[in-house]
Design an enzyme around this catalytic site. Structure first.
Site, PDB file in Angstrom:
ATOM      1  N   GLU A  22       0.487  -1.309  -0.027  1.00  0.00           N
ATOM      2  CA  GLU A  22      -0.172   0.361   0.128  1.00  0.00           C
ATOM      3  C   GLU A  22       0.542   1.423   0.210  1.00  0.00           C
ATOM      4  O   GLU A  22       0.191   2.290   0.465  1.00  0.00           O
ATOM      5  CB  GLU A  22      -1.141   0.471   1.304  1.00  0.00           C
ATOM      6  CG  GLU A  22      -2.177  -0.963   0.832  1.00  0.00           C
ATOM      7  CD  GLU A  22      -3.020  -1.476   2.237  1.00  0.00           C
ATOM      8  OE1 GLU A  22      -3.889  -0.149   3.028  1.00  0.00           O
ATOM      9  OE2 GLU A  22      -2.362  -2.343   3.544  1.00  0.00           O
ATOM     10  N   SER A 155      -6.947  -2.758   2.495  1.00  0.00           N
ATOM     11  CA  SER A 155      -7.035  -2.061   0.902  1.00  0.00           C
ATOM     12  C   SER A 155      -7.462  -2.902   0.070  1.00  0.00           C
ATOM     13  O   SER A 155      -7.401  -2.987  -1.300  1.00  0.00           O
ATOM     14  CB  SER A 155      -5.691  -1.132   0.532  1.00  0.00           C
ATOM     15  OG  SER A 155      -5.820   0.065   1.213  1.00  0.00           O
ATOM     16  N   TYR A 221      -9.867   3.712  -4.784  1.00  0.00           N
ATOM     17  CA  TYR A 221      -8.029   4.926  -5.345  1.00  0.00           C
ATOM     18  C   TYR A 221      -8.294   5.309  -6.750  1.00  0.00           C
ATOM     19  O   TYR A 221      -7.413   6.214  -6.761  1.00  0.00           O
ATOM     20  CB  TYR A 221      -6.976   3.863  -4.281  1.00  0.00           C
ATOM     21  CG  TYR A 221      -7.106   3.550  -3.807  1.00  0.00           C
ATOM     22  CD1 TYR A 221      -7.035   4.489  -2.297  1.00  0.00           C
ATOM     23  CD2 TYR A 221      -6.882   1.890  -2.731  1.00  0.00           C
ATOM     24  CE1 TYR A 221      -7.520   4.246  -0.753  1.00  0.00           C
ATOM     25  CE2 TYR A 221      -6.482   1.755  -1.524  1.00  0.00           C
ATOM     26  CZ  TYR A 221      -6.909   3.130  -0.013  1.00  0.00           C
ATOM     27  OH  TYR A 221      -6.856   2.692   1.106  1.00  0.00           O
ATOM     28  N   ARG A 260     -11.323   3.143  11.371  1.00  0.00           N
ATOM     29  CA  ARG A 260     -12.094   3.208  11.092  1.00  0.00           C
ATOM     30  C   ARG A 260     -13.332   0.980  10.813  1.00  0.00           C
ATOM     31  O   ARG A 260     -11.974   0.892  10.771  1.00  0.00           O
ATOM     32  CB  ARG A 260     -12.178   2.985   9.381  1.00  0.00           C
ATOM     33  CG  ARG A 260     -13.312   3.975   8.911  1.00  0.00           C
ATOM     34  CD  ARG A 260     -12.866   3.786   6.877  1.00  0.00           C
ATOM     35  NE  ARG A 260     -12.477   2.462   6.533  1.00  0.00           N
ATOM     36  CZ  ARG A 260     -11.793   2.883   5.384  1.00  0.00           C
ATOM     37  NH1 ARG A 260     -11.139   3.009   5.433  1.00  0.00           N
ATOM     38  NH2 ARG A 260     -11.728   1.248   4.682  1.00  0.00           N
ATOM     39  N   ASP A 262     -15.492  -1.348   9.566  1.00  0.00           N
ATOM     40  CA  ASP A 262     -15.875  -1.723   7.530  1.00  0.00           C
ATOM     41  C   ASP A 262     -17.445  -2.726   7.913  1.00  0.00           C
ATOM     42  O   ASP A 262     -17.084  -3.517   8.890  1.00  0.00           O
ATOM     43  CB  ASP A 262     -15.380  -1.947   7.006  1.00  0.00           C
ATOM     44  CG  ASP A 262     -14.145  -1.292   6.709  1.00  0.00           C
ATOM     45  OD1 ASP A 262     -14.245   0.038   6.548  1.00  0.00           O
ATOM     46  OD2 ASP A 262     -12.871  -1.745   5.860  1.00  0.00           O
ATOM     47  N   GLU A 276     -14.587  -5.721   8.756  1.00  0.00           N
ATOM     48  CA  GLU A 276     -12.493  -5.142   9.746  1.00  0.00           C
ATOM     49  C   GLU A 276     -12.594  -4.239   9.871  1.00  0.00           C
ATOM     50  O   GLU A 276     -13.538  -3.505   9.628  1.00  0.00           O
ATOM     51  CB  GLU A 276     -11.465  -5.098   7.915  1.00  0.00           C
ATOM     52  CG  GLU A 276     -11.733  -4.370   7.648  1.00  0.00           C
ATOM     53  CD  GLU A 276     -10.852  -4.665   6.056  1.00  0.00           C
ATOM     54  OE1 GLU A 276      -9.587  -3.782   5.905  1.00  0.00           O
ATOM     55  OE2 GLU A 276     -10.632  -5.612   5.043  1.00  0.00           O
ATOM     56  N   ASN A 278      -9.811  -1.350  10.552  1.00  0.00           N
ATOM     57  CA  ASN A 278      -8.518  -0.536  10.089  1.00  0.00           C
ATOM     58  C   ASN A 278      -7.585   0.820  11.524  1.00  0.00           C
ATOM     59  O   ASN A 278      -8.476   1.795  11.706  1.00  0.00           O
ATOM     60  CB  ASN A 278      -9.003  -0.111   8.847  1.00  0.00           C
ATOM     61  CG  ASN A 278      -9.350  -0.910   7.444  1.00  0.00           C
ATOM     62  OD1 ASN A 278      -8.429  -1.088   7.347  1.00  0.00           O
ATOM     63  ND2 ASN A 278     -10.594  -0.758   7.658  1.00  0.00           N
ATOM     64  N   GLY A 282      -6.593   5.187   5.313  1.00  0.00           N
ATOM     65  CA  GLY A 282      -6.297   6.696   4.362  1.00  0.00           C
ATOM     66  C   GLY A 282      -6.975   7.432   4.727  1.00  0.00           C
ATOM     67  O   GLY A 282      -7.801   7.912   4.659  1.00  0.00           O
TER      68      GLY A 282
END
Length: 314
Positions: A22, A155, A221, A260, A262, A276, A278, A282
């Site tokens: 990443e 990601s 992205y 974060r 998800d 998951e 994070n 990002g």
């Protein structure tokens, strides 16, 4: 607005780049964070640990580190442990929480043990031979459509949806290029959501719609067709439910500061299922945490300062 006294922060290094898959996203995140800190008057530098020894941070008199490293080496506890050894404060979660959150399978084991909602899943580790017999067993256990993910990548790197025995075998082989532990979980039909955490507060949820088969690396992205909705369209009761679930799941892994969580909402049952957590999401122009913060009335610059505060007050 952050309550940080800018003049008392001390020199801050924004860690970006690194060696992980990443790296490209990390460079973009780090650049955005660095520019925001500079505009706020913070004495800061950019620092790429793939090009400089971490010990140079001490020589540069760095007091705080804003971690913008994604993936392995950045959000798996490795850099956090090194910074603790150097006695340098850093943003986000601790060593142990970072390591657990980076590991999708072990995160799900904790959530499952707590009775939190997760899809049926199993682990394919280095001792398992990927052959026809294995894929048949996986389909029998998890259903004809599954997601295959390297357990310790982010990601959506190395992640694939498998709809046949042949595609499942190919997906397992591909995922093993990134990690010797691979998570395989049942496919759930539904809309994806994410909830950002800032301090002890859940920010407004975001829903994502992509013309791609799922919300993968390209959708995150590079695609101009991915749509983000914030407000996400949930009613107040549903928004409260997903916020509380995100905070519970985040805390269960020991995470803190910012991050974060998800989800996918099961179309059949309406249940929000955990995907998951994070710990270093990002921070690019298309990233989700800044979108949620903006909906809550927090500018990008103030968001970056509030995250830096998790280091200063560590």
């Amino acid at each position: 607005m952050s309550e940080l006294n800018i003049s008392q922060i001390g020199k801050t290094a924004v860690l970006l780049g690194g060696h992980s898959a990443e790296r490209e996203v990390s460079l973009r995140s780090g650049e955005a964070v660095f520019n925001a800190l500079r505009k706020k008057g913070v004495d800061c530098i950019k620092f790429d640990p793939s090009e400089q020894e971490l010990t140079q941070l001490k020589a540069l008199n760095v007091k705080n580190v804003w971690i913008a490293l994604h993936g392995r080496g950045g959000e798996d506890g490795t850099i956090q442990a090194a910074l603790e050894f150097l006695n340098i404060k850093y943003t986000g979660s601790s060593v142990s929480a970072s390591a657990i959150a980076m590991d999708k399978w072990r995160s799900k084991m904790i959530w499952k043990a707590m009775g939190l909602p997760v899809a049926n899943h199993t682990l394919v580790d280095q001792s398992v031979v990927v052959d026809d017999a294995l894929v048949r067993r996986l389909v029998a256990r998890l259903g004809p459509v599954v997601f295959v993910k390297p357990s310790r990548e982010g990601s959506s790197v190395g992640m694939n949806k498998a709809t046949s025995l042949d595609s499942l075998k190919a997906a397992l082989i591909e995922a093993k290029k990134y990690d010797d532990e691979v998570l395989v979980e049942s496919f759930i039909t539904g809309k994806e959501y994410t909830v950002s955490i800032l301090g002890n507060k859940a920010l407004p949820s975001i829903s994502m719609v992509t013309p791609r088969e799922f919300y993968d690396y390209e959708a995150k992205y590079h695609s101009n067709e991915t749509q983000y909705f914030c407000p996400s369209g949930l009613n107040p009761e549903e928004e409260k439910e997903i916020a509380e679930l995100a905070q519970t799941a985040f805390s269960a892994l020991g995470c803190q500061g910012w991050g974060r969580v998800d989800f996918i909402r099961d179309e059949a049952s309406g249940q929000f299922m955990l995907l998951e957590a994070n710990t270093v999401p990002g921070m690019t122009e298309s990233s989700l945490v800044p979108k949620a913060a903006a909906e809550a009335g927090v500018s990008f610059g103030d968001l970056v300062l509030k995250i830096l505060e998790t280091a200063v007050n560590r």
